[in-house]
Write a protein that holds these residues in place. Structure first.
Motif, PDB file in Angstrom:
ATOM      1  N   ALA A  40       0.839  -1.204   0.000  1.00  0.00           N
ATOM      2  CA  ALA A  40       0.000   0.000   0.000  1.00  0.00           C
ATOM      3  C   ALA A  40       0.873   1.253   0.000  1.00  0.00           C
ATOM      4  O   ALA A  40       0.578   2.235  -0.704  1.00  0.00           O
ATOM      5  CB  ALA A  40      -0.933  -0.014   1.203  1.00  0.00           C
ATOM      6  N   LYS A  41       1.970   1.247   0.816  1.00  0.00           N
ATOM      7  CA  LYS A  41       2.879   2.402   0.839  1.00  0.00           C
ATOM      8  C   LYS A  41       3.524   2.601  -0.525  1.00  0.00           C
ATOM      9  O   LYS A  41       3.650   3.734  -1.011  1.00  0.00           O
ATOM     10  CB  LYS A  41       3.959   2.224   1.903  1.00  0.00           C
ATOM     11  CG  LYS A  41       3.486   2.479   3.299  1.00  0.00           C
ATOM     12  CD  LYS A  41       4.646   2.352   4.281  1.00  0.00           C
ATOM     13  CE  LYS A  41       4.195   2.527   5.709  1.00  0.00           C
ATOM     14  NZ  LYS A  41       5.296   2.361   6.655  1.00  0.00           N
ATOM     15  N   ALA A  42       3.964   1.500  -1.145  1.00  0.00           N
ATOM     16  CA  ALA A  42       4.593   1.607  -2.466  1.00  0.00           C
ATOM     17  C   ALA A  42       3.601   2.152  -3.488  1.00  0.00           C
ATOM     18  O   ALA A  42       3.939   3.023  -4.291  1.00  0.00           O
ATOM     19  CB  ALA A  42       5.138   0.249  -2.905  1.00  0.00           C
ATOM     20  N   LEU A  43       2.374   1.630  -3.436  1.00  0.00           N
ATOM     21  CA  LEU A  43       1.343   2.134  -4.363  1.00  0.00           C
ATOM     22  C   LEU A  43       1.002   3.591  -4.070  1.00  0.00           C
ATOM     23  O   LEU A  43       0.804   4.388  -4.987  1.00  0.00           O
ATOM     24  CB  LEU A  43       0.096   1.254  -4.280  1.00  0.00           C
ATOM     25  CG  LEU A  43       0.232  -0.149  -4.890  1.00  0.00           C
ATOM     26  CD1 LEU A  43      -1.024  -0.957  -4.619  1.00  0.00           C
ATOM     27  CD2 LEU A  43       0.512  -0.067  -6.375  1.00  0.00           C
ATOM     28  N   ASP A  44       0.920   3.950  -2.764  1.00  0.00           N
ATOM     29  CA  ASP A  44       0.651   5.342  -2.398  1.00  0.00           C
ATOM     30  C   ASP A  44       1.783   6.258  -2.866  1.00  0.00           C
ATOM     31  O   ASP A  44       1.547   7.370  -3.355  1.00  0.00           O
ATOM     32  CB  ASP A  44       0.450   5.479  -0.892  1.00  0.00           C
ATOM     33  CG  ASP A  44      -0.877   4.915  -0.420  1.00  0.00           C
ATOM     34  OD1 ASP A  44      -1.757   4.703  -1.284  1.00  0.00           O
ATOM     35  OD2 ASP A  44      -1.026   4.692   0.806  1.00  0.00           O
ATOM     36  N   ALA A  45       3.034   5.785  -2.682  1.00  0.00           N
ATOM     37  CA  ALA A  45       4.183   6.582  -3.129  1.00  0.00           C
ATOM     38  C   ALA A  45       4.148   6.759  -4.644  1.00  0.00           C
ATOM     39  O   ALA A  45       4.396   7.854  -5.163  1.00  0.00           O
ATOM     40  CB  ALA A  45       5.488   5.918  -2.698  1.00  0.00           C
ATOM     41  N   GLN A  51       0.784  11.832  -9.115  1.00  0.00           N
ATOM     42  CA  GLN A  51       0.008  13.050  -8.867  1.00  0.00           C
ATOM     43  C   GLN A  51       0.910  14.287  -8.937  1.00  0.00           C
ATOM     44  O   GLN A  51       0.516  15.318  -9.486  1.00  0.00           O
ATOM     45  CB  GLN A  51      -0.688  12.978  -7.498  1.00  0.00           C
ATOM     46  CG  GLN A  51      -1.629  14.138  -7.227  1.00  0.00           C
ATOM     47  CD  GLN A  51      -2.774  14.208  -8.229  1.00  0.00           C
ATOM     48  OE1 GLN A  51      -3.362  13.200  -8.582  1.00  0.00           O
ATOM     49  NE2 GLN A  51      -3.069  15.405  -8.699  1.00  0.00           N
ATOM     50  N   ALA A  52       2.130  14.190  -8.386  1.00  0.00           N
ATOM     51  CA  ALA A  52       3.068  15.316  -8.448  1.00  0.00           C
ATOM     52  C   ALA A  52       3.442  15.612  -9.907  1.00  0.00           C
ATOM     53  O   ALA A  52       3.511  16.781 -10.311  1.00  0.00           O
ATOM     54  CB  ALA A  52       4.317  15.005  -7.624  1.00  0.00           C
TER      55      ALA A  52
END
Length: 171
Positions: A40-45, A51-52
């Motif tokens: 989840a963290k990897a996907l969020d990152a 997004q950036a």
């Protein structure tokens, strides 16, 4: 028929039960090790990076559009300025043409007047020279006539009156 209700399917001798238990244990170990949080963290990152990048692309697009608007505005101003300069140049050319024509006409009039003055002076000088030549010729002729008359000793009344009038006519 349904496999779940078959006889011996739930027996520990059945290999499929062990595969199912192993699969459940594997997923349990993954959950206990925190793999879903890491994923989840990897996907969020990755989502945050995307997004950036999208935000940066949006910002760059907005800057490009603003720059395009500014360039179009400057182009319009430059075209307007060029049109104004052309109009001014045409007006200056017309004004210079009028001034040049006026100066040319003035110069031609002045030269014509000078030529007329020179012609008048030449005519006056020629008239004076002709009168002087006529007076010289009349004086020589009169001298010859008088010399001949004195030599002959005769008097002619017509000749005497003509000689008297020569002086009046020469002046």
């Amino acid at each position: 028929m349904n496999l779940i209700f078959e006889h011996g399917i739930w027996s520990f001798a059945n290999a499929e039960i062990w595969v199912g238990i192993g699969l459940i244990l594997f997923f349990g170990i993954l959950v206990a090790a925190g793999v879903p949080k890491i994923a989840a963290k990897a996907l969020d990152a990755k989502a945050a990076k995307i997004q950036a990048d999208l935000d940066e692309a949006t910002r760059l697009r907005a800057e490009a559009e603003a720059l395009l608007v500014q360039i179009r505005k400057e182009k319009a101003e430059a075209e307007a300025q060029a049109a104004e300069m052309m109009a001014q140049a045409e007006a200056d050319a017309r004004r210079l043409e009028v001034e040049t024509k006026a100066k040319l006409e003035e110069t031609l009039a002045r030269r014509q007047k000078m030529a007329e003055t020179r012609i008048a002076q030449a005519e006056a000088q020629a008239t004076t020279e002709v009168k002087a030549a006529a007076a010289d010729l009349a004086a020589k002729t009169a001298e010859q006539i008088l010399t001949a008359r004195i030599a002959s000793g005769a008097k002619d009344p017509l000749l005497d009156s003509a000689i008297a009038q020569i002086g009046d006519r020469l002046n």
